[in-house]
Scaffold this motif. Structure first.
Motif, PDB file in Angstrom:
ATOM      1  N   MET A   1       0.827  -1.225   0.000  1.00 16.92           N
ATOM      2  CA  MET A   1       0.000   0.000   0.000  1.00 16.92           C
ATOM      3  C   MET A   1       0.853   1.265   0.000  1.00 16.92           C
ATOM      4  O   MET A   1       0.657   2.167  -0.781  1.00 16.92           O
ATOM      5  N   LEU A   2       1.851   1.295   0.918  1.00 19.57           N
ATOM      6  CA  LEU A   2       2.828   2.403   0.915  1.00 19.57           C
ATOM      7  C   LEU A   2       4.211   1.785   1.080  1.00 19.57           C
ATOM      8  O   LEU A   2       4.434   0.997   1.997  1.00 19.57           O
ATOM      9  N   GLU A   3       5.100   2.162   0.177  1.00 16.46           N
ATOM     10  CA  GLU A   3       6.452   1.598   0.233  1.00 16.46           C
ATOM     11  C   GLU A   3       7.496   2.703   0.169  1.00 16.46           C
ATOM     12  O   GLU A   3       7.346   3.675  -0.582  1.00 16.46           O
ATOM     13  N   GLY A   4       8.533   2.510   0.939  1.00 13.01           N
ATOM     14  CA  GLY A   4       9.704   3.362   0.824  1.00 13.01           C
ATOM     15  C   GLY A   4      10.824   2.497   0.273  1.00 13.01           C
ATOM     16  O   GLY A   4      11.106   1.437   0.821  1.00 13.01           O
ATOM     17  N   CYS A   5      11.433   2.956  -0.821  1.00 10.85           N
ATOM     18  CA  CYS A   5      12.460   2.131  -1.459  1.00 10.85           C
ATOM     19  C   CYS A   5      13.805   2.837  -1.460  1.00 10.85           C
ATOM     20  O   CYS A   5      13.976   3.845  -2.163  1.00 10.85           O
ATOM     21  N   GLY A   6      14.721   2.343  -0.667  1.00  2.00           N
ATOM     22  CA  GLY A   6      16.091   2.871  -0.643  1.00  2.00           C
ATOM     23  C   GLY A   6      16.153   4.362  -0.385  1.00  2.00           C
ATOM     24  O   GLY A   6      16.856   5.097  -1.079  1.00  2.00           O
ATOM     25  N   LEU A   7      15.452   4.826   0.656  1.00  2.00           N
ATOM     26  CA  LEU A   7      15.362   6.273   0.912  1.00  2.00           C
ATOM     27  C   LEU A   7      16.640   6.791   1.566  1.00  2.00           C
ATOM     28  O   LEU A   7      17.114   6.242   2.562  1.00  2.00           O
ATOM     29  N   ASN A   8      17.176   7.863   0.991  1.00  2.00           N
ATOM     30  CA  ASN A   8      18.370   8.513   1.536  1.00  2.00           C
ATOM     31  C   ASN A   8      18.089   9.992   1.750  1.00  2.00           C
ATOM     32  O   ASN A   8      17.448  10.635   0.917  1.00  2.00           O
ATOM     33  N   LYS A   9      18.569  10.503   2.866  1.00  2.29           N
ATOM     34  CA  LYS A   9      18.432  11.943   3.123  1.00  2.29           C
ATOM     35  C   LYS A   9      19.589  12.408   3.992  1.00  2.29           C
ATOM     36  O   LYS A   9      19.890  11.812   5.023  1.00  2.29           O
ATOM     37  N   SER A  10      20.234  13.501   3.561  1.00  2.00           N
ATOM     38  CA  SER A  10      21.348  14.061   4.334  1.00  2.00           C
ATOM     39  C   SER A  10      21.098  15.532   4.611  1.00  2.00           C
ATOM     40  O   SER A  10      20.483  16.233   3.812  1.00  2.00           O
ATOM     41  N   TYR A  11      21.572  15.992   5.766  1.00  2.00           N
ATOM     42  CA  TYR A  11      21.607  17.416   6.085  1.00  2.00           C
ATOM     43  C   TYR A  11      23.086  17.784   6.198  1.00  2.00           C
ATOM     44  O   TYR A  11      23.702  17.531   7.220  1.00  2.00           O
ATOM     45  N   GLY A  12      23.621  18.336   5.158  1.00  2.00           N
ATOM     46  CA  GLY A  12      25.053  18.607   5.152  1.00  2.00           C
ATOM     47  C   GLY A  12      25.810  17.295   5.198  1.00  2.00           C
ATOM     48  O   GLY A  12      25.606  16.428   4.348  1.00  2.00           O
ATOM     49  N   THR A  13      26.640  17.132   6.219  1.00  2.00           N
ATOM     50  CA  THR A  13      27.425  15.900   6.321  1.00  2.00           C
ATOM     51  C   THR A  13      26.687  14.818   7.122  1.00  2.00           C
ATOM     52  O   THR A  13      27.114  13.674   7.163  1.00  2.00           O
ATOM     53  N   LEU A  14      25.567  15.234   7.772  1.00  2.00           N
ATOM     54  CA  LEU A  14      24.826  14.282   8.595  1.00  2.00           C
ATOM     55  C   LEU A  14      23.872  13.455   7.731  1.00  2.00           C
ATOM     56  O   LEU A  14      23.015  13.992   7.039  1.00  2.00           O
ATOM     57  N   LYS A  15      24.051  12.130   7.788  1.00  2.00           N
ATOM     58  CA  LYS A  15      23.155  11.254   7.037  1.00  2.00           C
ATOM     59  C   LYS A  15      21.996  10.858   7.947  1.00  2.00           C
ATOM     60  O   LYS A  15      22.155  10.032   8.841  1.00  2.00           O
ATOM     61  N   ALA A  16      20.836  11.485   7.699  1.00  2.00           N
ATOM     62  CA  ALA A  16      19.668  11.253   8.559  1.00  2.00           C
ATOM     63  C   ALA A  16      18.964   9.950   8.191  1.00  2.00           C
ATOM     64  O   ALA A  16      18.345   9.313   9.051  1.00  2.00           O
ATOM     65  N   ALA A  17      19.027   9.568   6.939  1.00  2.00           N
ATOM     66  CA  ALA A  17      18.436   8.292   6.506  1.00  2.00           C
ATOM     67  C   ALA A  17      19.319   7.708   5.408  1.00  2.00           C
ATOM     68  O   ALA A  17      19.710   8.412   4.478  1.00  2.00           O
ATOM     69  N   GLU A  18      19.627   6.439   5.556  1.00  2.00           N
ATOM     70  CA  GLU A  18      20.570   5.823   4.622  1.00  2.00           C
ATOM     71  C   GLU A  18      19.999   4.492   4.132  1.00  2.00           C
ATOM     72  O   GLU A  18      19.969   3.502   4.871  1.00  2.00           O
ATOM     73  N   GLY A  19      19.491   4.510   2.931  1.00  2.00           N
ATOM     74  CA  GLY A  19      18.983   3.278   2.318  1.00  2.00           C
ATOM     75  C   GLY A  19      17.821   2.645   3.051  1.00  2.00           C
ATOM     76  O   GLY A  19      17.754   1.418   3.166  1.00  2.00           O
ATOM     77  N   ILE A  20      16.913   3.460   3.531  1.00  2.00           N
ATOM     78  CA  ILE A  20      15.767   2.917   4.285  1.00  2.00           C
ATOM     79  C   ILE A  20      14.716   2.363   3.314  1.00  2.00           C
ATOM     80  O   ILE A  20      14.260   3.069   2.412  1.00  2.00           O
ATOM     81  N   SER A  21      14.356   1.111   3.514  1.00  2.00           N
ATOM     82  CA  SER A  21      13.287   0.498   2.727  1.00  2.00           C
ATOM     83  C   SER A  21      12.283  -0.118   3.691  1.00  2.00           C
ATOM     84  O   SER A  21      12.665  -0.744   4.685  1.00  2.00           O
ATOM     85  N   LEU A  22      11.019   0.126   3.416  1.00  2.00           N
ATOM     86  CA  LEU A  22       9.981  -0.475   4.248  1.00  2.00           C
ATOM     87  C   LEU A  22       8.695  -0.562   3.452  1.00  2.00           C
ATOM     88  O   LEU A  22       8.541   0.080   2.413  1.00  2.00           O
TER      89      LEU A  22
END
Lengths: 311, 432
Positions: A1-22
């Motif tokens: 129904m809802l999928e996250g595929c390989g989600l990445n998000k960075s704030y500058g050098t900080l990696k807040a999400a790295e390859g999140i899949s659910l």
């Protein structure tokens, strides 16, 4: 129904999400467990369309979510961590406003407001200003606001922060009912008890990464320890013997908090007598003793080497 | 863009505005109270009583000329005149109790009469003045010149000092080695004519119908205030209400900007953004509420001025509406710009309040812009409030037409677009 595929998000050098899949499934609650700063809220924000991932994609019913005004967003109901309500307006006016954002109006909107208020037990307070509500009531209204347009997917970002046990139980009952209605839900928390009680599947995050996922049984299998021995000590202070206790065979970890000694053991029947005898030899007296199965806290400890609330 | 969503956002903000009775009262009452005060001052205080400039005269001469000057100053309606010593006058000016102290030194009467016919060195009058009243000092100097000329010329043509001055001048001309013969002849003729005039007056002394007169101002000024039409009196409240109304809609705009920051802080912005609503719709909704609240403030303030203080639109009513509408849109987009540039609510409020006060001050909201120095009048044309206030002045007491109003409204609208573009460009859509 809802999928996250390989989600990445960075704030500058900080990696807040790295390859999140659910993936969220109808009639199930997926728990996203992790300490503060693990990346749970960032993940929820990407899934809700509040922020675009640096890479990866969010699929709603198999289609990628596109832009702010993508009608697919109407399939999602968001319960933010903050009390996202207008204090100066009544409960009814709050819900009517949020409903109008989803194109609802007239009789349909009025009925939806009544239904949502009734669902969280606030129908009697419809005309009262939110500023007069208790913290627990605001939390329940916060949940109602996300249900107004009857979305099949719910994203709940720590929806019980700062509420009393009674309101927490009421929210848990609401979530149970929503699960029975077939809603697909994501529930973020750093309380392992909540995840253990509510979630069908659990994904554990730390430093923006998924470090383990599966059912509670799957995750328990990762544990080197299976049981926890709890002793209420007679006297507080003077714990210089604690490092020695850790050296006993079968003891995985030991800690003391507010007069309660917690010892995780590989095997309770053989380990417990040894620990109790050793404590007696050291003159450590206790008033009460109990034991329980090891849970997510131990899983997290085993995976990261730190407690959920220490991080 | 979803119009329903934009209207829902606007309606929510307007509802919040009207729910807060105290804030509502402040938003309406504050500009009315301040504008009424400024309008009251610029209308002369309402009683019709003229404010006199306090002047002290130190007569060290004691001559008929100096007494005549003092009498003239005493009768002048623009001055509140009194006698003093030099020390007393200095102290009074220093303490701000008198604006000017005039010292008439010993020998002034004789010397001034001689100086009138040339040749003699002009005597000095000493003016002690309060530097914070330089404008009034100029006025006192002009009035003093008039009274001195009247007194000295009267004495020169009628008095004993004048006769002595003519006699001395005739002797001086006769013995002069620097004057050309033809100049000597002409001057002697003129002085003798004056001497004859003095003798005639002396012969008819006692005849009350013949009042001794000196040189006076050879004209009478007929003053006419140029307003929207003949017979229409200037209403000082029109300008003060224009200035304060514009200032306070900008203050309301600060609330709009700070409100967006507060919604972000409360997490409400997340919920708005999770709905299938475009960014443009969200900003339009906010701008609509800001403009609606600003229009309400303008209507409330000008409504009060029209009902209770007789402020009237003597020019174009459509132009008035256009300027109000554009000013309201400008205020709303100013609020959005604040929300886009601000970080925290508290810090943003402080800086924005300062910016609004500067805009109101430089736009002529506190004092009319024509009082500014010429360079500042040119520079302030780049400020939107200047155009809004000048436009409202134009269509109210100046009685100007639609063309002028539309010109002002268009410039204000241009600023609204500029602020809106900055808001769109700098708005932080993602939560960190």
């Amino acid at each position: 129904m809802l999928e996250g595929c390989g989600l990445n998000k960075s704030y500058g050098t900080l990696k807040a999400a790295e390859g999140i899949s659910l993936s969220l499934v109808p009639g199930q609650i997926l728990g996203l467990l992790g300490p503060n700063g693990a990346g749970k809220t960032t993940t929820v924000s990407m899934l809700a369309g509040l922020m675009a991932p640096d890479s990866g994609e969010v699929l709603v019913d198999g289609r990628p979510m596109k832009g702010d005004s993508d009608p697919a967003k109407a399939m999602i109901g968001l319960v933010p961590q903050e009390l996202a309500l207008v204090d100066e307006l009544s409960a009814g006016d709050n819900l009517a406003f949020f409903g109008a954002l989803y194109g609802m109006r007239g009789k349909k909107l009025r009925e939806a407001v009544e239904k949502a208020l009734g669902f969280v037990g606030l129908e009697e307070r419809s005309k009262d200003r939110v500023s007069s509500f208790s913290g627990g009531m605001k939390r329940r209204l916060n949940l109602a606001a996300s249900l107004l347009h009857d979305p099949p997917v719910l994203l709940l970002d720590e929806p019980t922060v700062g509420v009393d046990p009674q309101s927490r139980n009421a929210i848990f009952d609401n979530l149970g009912a929503l699960k029975e209605q077939g809603k697909a839900m994501l529930y973020t928390t750093h309380y392992m008890e909540e995840a253990e009680r509510l979630c069908d599947r659990i994904q554990i995050m730390d430093h923006g990464k998924t470090i383990a996922e599966g059912t509670l049984r799957d995750l328990s299998a990762l544990l080197p320890a299976t049981s926890r021995l709890l002793l209420e000590l007679k006297e507080r202070g003077g714990r210089e013997w604690l490092p020695e206790l850790l050296k006993l065979p079968g003891v995985q970890s030991a800690s003391e908090e507010e007069g309660t000694l917690s010892v995780t053991l590989r095997d309770l029947p053989t380990g417990a007598p040894e620990v109790l005898a050793w404590l007696s030899s050291k003159g450590v007296a206790y008033t009460h003793m109990s034991s329980e199965r090891a849970g997510l806290e131990e899983v997290f400890l085993a995976l990261t080497g730190k407690g959920l609330r220490d991080s | 863009m979803s119009l329903q969503a934009a209207l829902a956002i606007a309606a929510k903000d307007v509802k919040i505005f009207f729910n807060d009775r105290r804030a509502l009262l402040f938003t309406l009452a504050a500009p009315i109270v301040i504008a009424t005060f400024f309008g009251f001052l610029s209308s002369g205080g309402g009683s019709g009583e003229k404010v006199k400039i306090p002047v002290l005269v130190v007569d060290e001469d004691g001559s008929s000329v100096s007494k005549s000057i003092f009498d003239g100053l005493l009768k002048d309606e623009a001055l509140g005149c009194g006698a003093s010593t030099e020390t007393g006058a200095r102290e009074a000016v220093r303490k701000g109790k008198a604006t000017v102290g005039i010292i008439i030194p010993k020998g002034f009467g004789d010397a001034s009469a001689k100086a009138l016919f040339g040749g003699e060195k002009r005597p000095e009058l000493i003016l002690l003045y309060d530097p914070s009243h330089w404008g009034e000092m100029g006025m006192v100097r002009g009035l003093l010149t008039q009274h001195v000329m009247e007194a000295v010329s009267r004495e020169a043509f009628n008095g004993a000092a004048g006769r002595k001055a003519i006699k001395d001048s005739l002797a001086s001309v006769a013995t002069s080695t620097t004057l050309k013969p033809e100049d000597k002849s002409a001057l002697t003729k003129m002085l003798k004519s004056v001497a004859n005039w003095q003798e005639r007056l002396e012969a008819t002394q006692g005849n009350e119908s013949q009042e001794a007169r000196g040189l006076g101002i050879p004209f009478d000024a007929k003053e006419e205030a140029v307003t929207s039409g003949s017979g229409v009196a200037y209403n000082g409240y029109a300008h003060s209400f224009a200035g304060m109304a514009i200032q306070f809609i900008l203050f309301a705009a600060i609330d709009l900007g700070a409100g967006v920051l507060l919604e972000r802080q409360r997490g409400l912005w997340k919920r708005l953004r999770s709905a299938p609503v475009s960014r443009f719709t969200l900003l339009v909704g906010k701008a609509l509420s800001g403009a609606a609240i600003s229009l309400f403030c303008l209507a409330g303030t000008f409504g009060f001025a029209m009902i209770f203080l007789k402020v009237r639109i003597h020019g174009s009513a459509i132009g008035f509406a256009a300027i109000c509408l554009c000013s309201a849109v400008m205020a709303a987009s100013f609020g959005l710009m604040i929300a886009a540039l601000g970080r925290t609510q508290a810090a943003t409020r402080g800086i924005s309040a300062l910016a609004v006060l500067m805009l109101a001050m430089l736009g002529g909201g506190w004092v009319p812009s024509f009082i500014f120095p010429a360079w500042m009048q040119r520079v302030t044309l780049i400020i939107p409030t200047r155009w809004a206030i000048d436009g409202l002045d134009g269509v109210t007491w100046r009685g100007l037409g639609l063309g002028y109003a539309l010109q002002c409204a268009a410039v204000v609208l241009l600023f609204a677009v500029l602020f809106g573009l900055v808001a769109l460009w700098r708005f932080r859509w993602e939560e960190e």
